[in-house]
Design a protein around this motif. Structure first.
Motif, PDB file in Angstrom:
ATOM      1  N   GLY A 293      50.922  14.072  30.201  1.00  0.00           N
ATOM      2  CA  GLY A 293      52.095  13.320  29.740  1.00  0.00           C
ATOM      3  C   GLY A 293      53.125  13.114  30.820  1.00  0.00           C
ATOM      4  N   MET A 294      53.037  13.858  31.914  1.00  0.00           N
ATOM      5  CA  MET A 294      53.951  13.661  33.035  1.00  0.00           C
ATOM      6  C   MET A 294      53.314  12.679  34.020  1.00  0.00           C
ATOM      7  N   THR A 295      54.102  12.173  34.923  1.00  0.00           N
ATOM      8  CA  THR A 295      53.551  11.273  35.943  1.00  0.00           C
ATOM      9  C   THR A 295      52.820  12.084  37.001  1.00  0.00           C
ATOM     10  N   PRO A 296      51.800  11.531  37.615  1.00  0.00           N
ATOM     11  CA  PRO A 296      51.060  12.256  38.664  1.00  0.00           C
ATOM     12  C   PRO A 296      51.928  12.459  39.903  1.00  0.00           C
ATOM     13  N   ILE A 297      51.444  13.335  40.767  1.00  0.00           N
ATOM     14  CA  ILE A 297      52.131  13.603  42.042  1.00  0.00           C
ATOM     15  C   ILE A 297      51.116  13.308  43.145  1.00  0.00           C
ATOM     16  N   PRO A 298      51.076  12.092  43.638  1.00  0.00           N
ATOM     17  CA  PRO A 298      50.050  11.738  44.637  1.00  0.00           C
ATOM     18  C   PRO A 298      50.330  12.303  46.030  1.00  0.00           C
ATOM     19  N   ASN A 299      51.604  12.475  46.367  1.00  0.00           N
ATOM     20  CA  ASN A 299      51.939  12.915  47.731  1.00  0.00           C
ATOM     21  C   ASN A 299      53.254  13.702  47.694  1.00  0.00           C
ATOM     22  N   GLY A 300      53.259  14.750  46.885  1.00  0.00           N
ATOM     23  CA  GLY A 300      54.491  15.490  46.651  1.00  0.00           C
ATOM     24  C   GLY A 300      54.810  16.492  47.766  1.00  0.00           C
ATOM     25  N   LYS A 301      56.112  16.588  48.065  1.00  0.00           N
ATOM     26  CA  LYS A 301      56.557  17.504  49.123  1.00  0.00           C
ATOM     27  C   LYS A 301      57.873  18.168  48.715  1.00  0.00           C
ATOM     28  N   ILE A 302      57.961  19.467  48.967  1.00  0.00           N
ATOM     29  CA  ILE A 302      59.212  20.224  48.871  1.00  0.00           C
ATOM     30  C   ILE A 302      59.350  20.963  50.194  1.00  0.00           C
ATOM     31  N   TYR A 303      60.387  20.653  50.979  1.00  0.00           N
ATOM     32  CA  TYR A 303      60.427  21.229  52.333  1.00  0.00           C
ATOM     33  C   TYR A 303      61.861  21.329  52.853  1.00  0.00           C
ATOM     34  N   GLN A 304      61.994  22.088  53.954  1.00  0.00           N
ATOM     35  CA  GLN A 304      63.221  22.164  54.736  1.00  0.00           C
ATOM     36  C   GLN A 304      62.866  21.986  56.205  1.00  0.00           C
ATOM     37  N   THR A 305      63.854  21.537  56.971  1.00  0.00           N
ATOM     38  CA  THR A 305      63.648  21.290  58.398  1.00  0.00           C
ATOM     39  C   THR A 305      64.714  22.015  59.211  1.00  0.00           C
ATOM     40  N   PHE A 306      64.304  22.624  60.307  1.00  0.00           N
ATOM     41  CA  PHE A 306      65.225  23.302  61.226  1.00  0.00           C
ATOM     42  C   PHE A 306      64.517  23.447  62.563  1.00  0.00           C
ATOM     43  N   THR A 307      65.266  23.866  63.580  1.00  0.00           N
ATOM     44  CA  THR A 307      64.707  24.033  64.920  1.00  0.00           C
ATOM     45  C   THR A 307      64.498  25.510  65.218  1.00  0.00           C
ATOM     46  N   LEU A 308      63.289  25.828  65.690  1.00  0.00           N
ATOM     47  CA  LEU A 308      62.939  27.201  66.048  1.00  0.00           C
ATOM     48  C   LEU A 308      62.702  27.305  67.552  1.00  0.00           C
ATOM     49  N   PRO A 309      63.066  28.424  68.153  1.00  0.00           N
ATOM     50  CA  PRO A 309      62.722  28.648  69.565  1.00  0.00           C
ATOM     51  C   PRO A 309      61.249  29.002  69.708  1.00  0.00           C
ATOM     52  N   ALA A 310      60.771  29.013  70.940  1.00  0.00           N
ATOM     53  CA  ALA A 310      59.386  29.411  71.180  1.00  0.00           C
ATOM     54  C   ALA A 310      59.155  30.815  70.651  1.00  0.00           C
ATOM     55  N   GLY A 311      57.962  31.034  70.101  1.00  0.00           N
ATOM     56  CA  GLY A 311      57.657  32.363  69.578  1.00  0.00           C
ATOM     57  C   GLY A 311      56.521  32.334  68.575  1.00  0.00           C
ATOM     58  N   LYS A 312      56.219  33.536  68.054  1.00  0.00           N
ATOM     59  CA  LYS A 312      55.179  33.698  67.037  1.00  0.00           C
ATOM     60  C   LYS A 312      55.853  33.894  65.680  1.00  0.00           C
ATOM     61  N   TYR A 313      55.369  33.160  64.680  1.00  0.00           N
ATOM     62  CA  TYR A 313      56.020  33.165  63.378  1.00  0.00           C
ATOM     63  C   TYR A 313      54.996  33.287  62.256  1.00  0.00           C
ATOM     64  N   ALA A 314      55.535  33.594  61.078  1.00  0.00           N
ATOM     65  CA  ALA A 314      54.724  33.560  59.868  1.00  0.00           C
ATOM     66  C   ALA A 314      55.603  33.097  58.724  1.00  0.00           C
ATOM     67  N   LEU A 315      55.119  32.118  57.993  1.00  0.00           N
ATOM     68  CA  LEU A 315      55.759  31.655  56.767  1.00  0.00           C
ATOM     69  C   LEU A 315      55.054  32.365  55.612  1.00  0.00           C
ATOM     70  N   ILE A 316      55.821  33.054  54.775  1.00  0.00           N
ATOM     71  CA  ILE A 316      55.242  33.819  53.667  1.00  0.00           C
ATOM     72  C   ILE A 316      55.780  33.242  52.364  1.00  0.00           C
ATOM     73  N   VAL A 317      54.875  32.804  51.518  1.00  0.00           N
ATOM     74  CA  VAL A 317      55.246  32.199  50.235  1.00  0.00           C
ATOM     75  C   VAL A 317      54.647  33.050  49.113  1.00  0.00           C
ATOM     76  N   THR A 318      55.522  33.548  48.250  1.00  0.00           N
ATOM     77  CA  THR A 318      55.072  34.330  47.097  1.00  0.00           C
ATOM     78  C   THR A 318      54.779  33.365  45.958  1.00  0.00           C
ATOM     79  N   ALA A 319      53.501  33.238  45.635  1.00  0.00           N
ATOM     80  CA  ALA A 319      53.076  32.237  44.648  1.00  0.00           C
ATOM     81  C   ALA A 319      53.003  32.844  43.257  1.00  0.00           C
ATOM     82  N   GLY A 320      53.304  32.006  42.281  1.00  0.00           N
ATOM     83  CA  GLY A 320      53.069  32.359  40.882  1.00  0.00           C
ATOM     84  C   GLY A 320      51.747  31.750  40.439  1.00  0.00           C
TER      85      GLY A 320
END
Length: 398
Positions: A293-320
């Motif tokens: 009953g809802m409309t489809p999501i063909p190309n959905g995005k939820i995001y933020q943008t920022f500048t990071l310095p050189a380095g090693k990183y990990a993005l951790i998302v706690t999913a339901g």
């Protein structure tokens, strides 16, 4: 028979006479000046190891006439003289031998009185420590370390007392650019560095006492350390849990503040969506949902943008909970937006399919300072498809 007995008697007299002459010769040679006089010897001698030096200690209990202590080593090739002034009491003597070679040696101690009489020699074995010993010293190891907020929390591995380790000297730079110093005891298992300046390293070294009688403390080399850091608060706004709502919607479907959402994500009516505030959820969740009953999501995005310095990183998302249908990614991309869903494998810096009810970790490396976009994205038909996330964290690793 009488002649034979007379002969034996004469021989006996001769033997006795000879023995008496030898005794007289011994007395003349060794006892003519009286008995030998010895000075009182030093008692309770101990060797105290040091750094390129050693201290020999002992007690003078008797003989108030003692005026000097002499110490010999290297088979009497080297020696040291210590003048002594006796008191009426038991005197404790300490002799420091400096500029000594590293290693184990035997030392001979002899006292002399004011008449030049010497004592019975006392010997003791002692060790001198130096650069060889110092080169073998290892720093205490860190089990784990994490920067969160404005503090670093360190978890230490056990420091074995049998090594002679006493603890660690640690120094770090605080947020006011001041150098802070502290001592971490050997028995401490956790240390917190408060008001820590993010982006700096701390340094520490370990202290050792090689022997319980040692007079010098030894130090390992300073070690610079950078721990992993939870840098979420520096870069990600409204990271959860219980995401904040923007000014649109106050029902189940809301729009997350500080996050960019595409039009197809905002499919909850009145251009609202991307945040699910359903009462059965443990907290508000970032949401991409295309229920029947809802409309489809063909190309959905939820995001933020920022500048990071050189380095090693990990993005951790706690999913339901997440449905099985559709394509659902956690994505990191260089630039100011996420790639379209069909281009993610080719254009993303890193991406992974989301797994429900767990912490999804996405590691990535930047070789230079760069703007990045991080977030969730999906391509799903309106056939009961959805994905939920309760918390987002960004970690930096040394």
């Amino acid at each position: 028979m009488k002649i034979r007995r007379s002969y034996i008697l004469i021989l006996g007299i001769i033997a006795v006479t000879a023995a008496c002459r030898k005794m007289d010769d011994y007395k003349d040679k060794y006892l003519s000046s009286g008995s030998i006089t010895y000075a009182g010897k030093i008692d309770s001698v101990k060797a105290h190891p040091g750094d390129g030096r050693i201290m020999l200690s002992g007690l003078l209990i008797a003989d108030p006439k003692i005026t000097e202590l002499r110490i010999y080593w290297n088979n009497y090739a080297d020696s040291f003289k210590l003048p002594i002034t006796r008191t009426p009491n038991v005197d404790t003597i300490k002799a420091f031998l400096n500029k000594m070679e590293e290693g184990v040696k035997t030392y001979t101690l002899v006292t002399f009185d004011k008449y030049g009489n010497r004592s019975v020699a006392v010997t003791i074995t002692g060790r001198v420590y130096g650069d060889v010993y110092r080169s073998l010293l290892l720093n205490r190891t860190i089990k784990d370390g994490l920067f969160v907020g404005d503090s670093v929390s360190l978890e230490w591995n056990v420091l074995d007392a049998s090594t002679g380790a006493l603890g660690c000297e640690l120094q770090y730079t605080d947020k006011s650019n001041n150098l802070q110093k502290l001592f971490v005891k050997r028995t401490d298992t956790r240390t917190v560095l408060t008001n820590y300046q993010y982006g700096t390293k701390f340094s520490y070294r370990t202290l050792f006492l090689p022997d319980s009688l040692a007079i010098d403390t030894f130090y390992s080399k300073y070690q610079d350390v950078e721990v992993k850091a939870d840098i979420t608060s520096f870069y990600i706004k409204n990271a959860g849990t219980n995401f904040a709502n923007s000014d649109g919607g106050n029902g189940r479907w809301q729009t997350p503040a500080d996050w960019t959402t595409t039009d197809d994500v905002r499919n909850g009516g009145n251009n609202i969506g991307g945040l699910d505030a359903a009462g059965w959820l443990p907290s508000k969740a970032l949401s991409l949902e295309a229920w029947w009953g809802m409309t489809p999501i063909p190309n959905g995005k939820i995001y933020q943008t920022f500048t990071l310095p050189a380095g090693k990183y990990a993005l951790i998302v706690t999913a339901g909970d997440c449905s099985t249908g559709g394509t659902k990614y956690i994505t990191v991309a260089q630039g100011t937006s996420l790639p379209d869903i069909g281009n993610v494998p080719a254009q993303a810096l890193a991406y992974t399919l989301i797994n429900k009810y767990t912490d999804n970790t996405l590691s990535f490396t930047l070789t230079g300072s760069s703007p990045v976009a991080i977030g969730l994205q999906a391509g799903m038909t309106a056939e009961g498809n959805y994905m939920k996330a309760f918390k987002v964290r960004l970690m930096r690793y040394p």
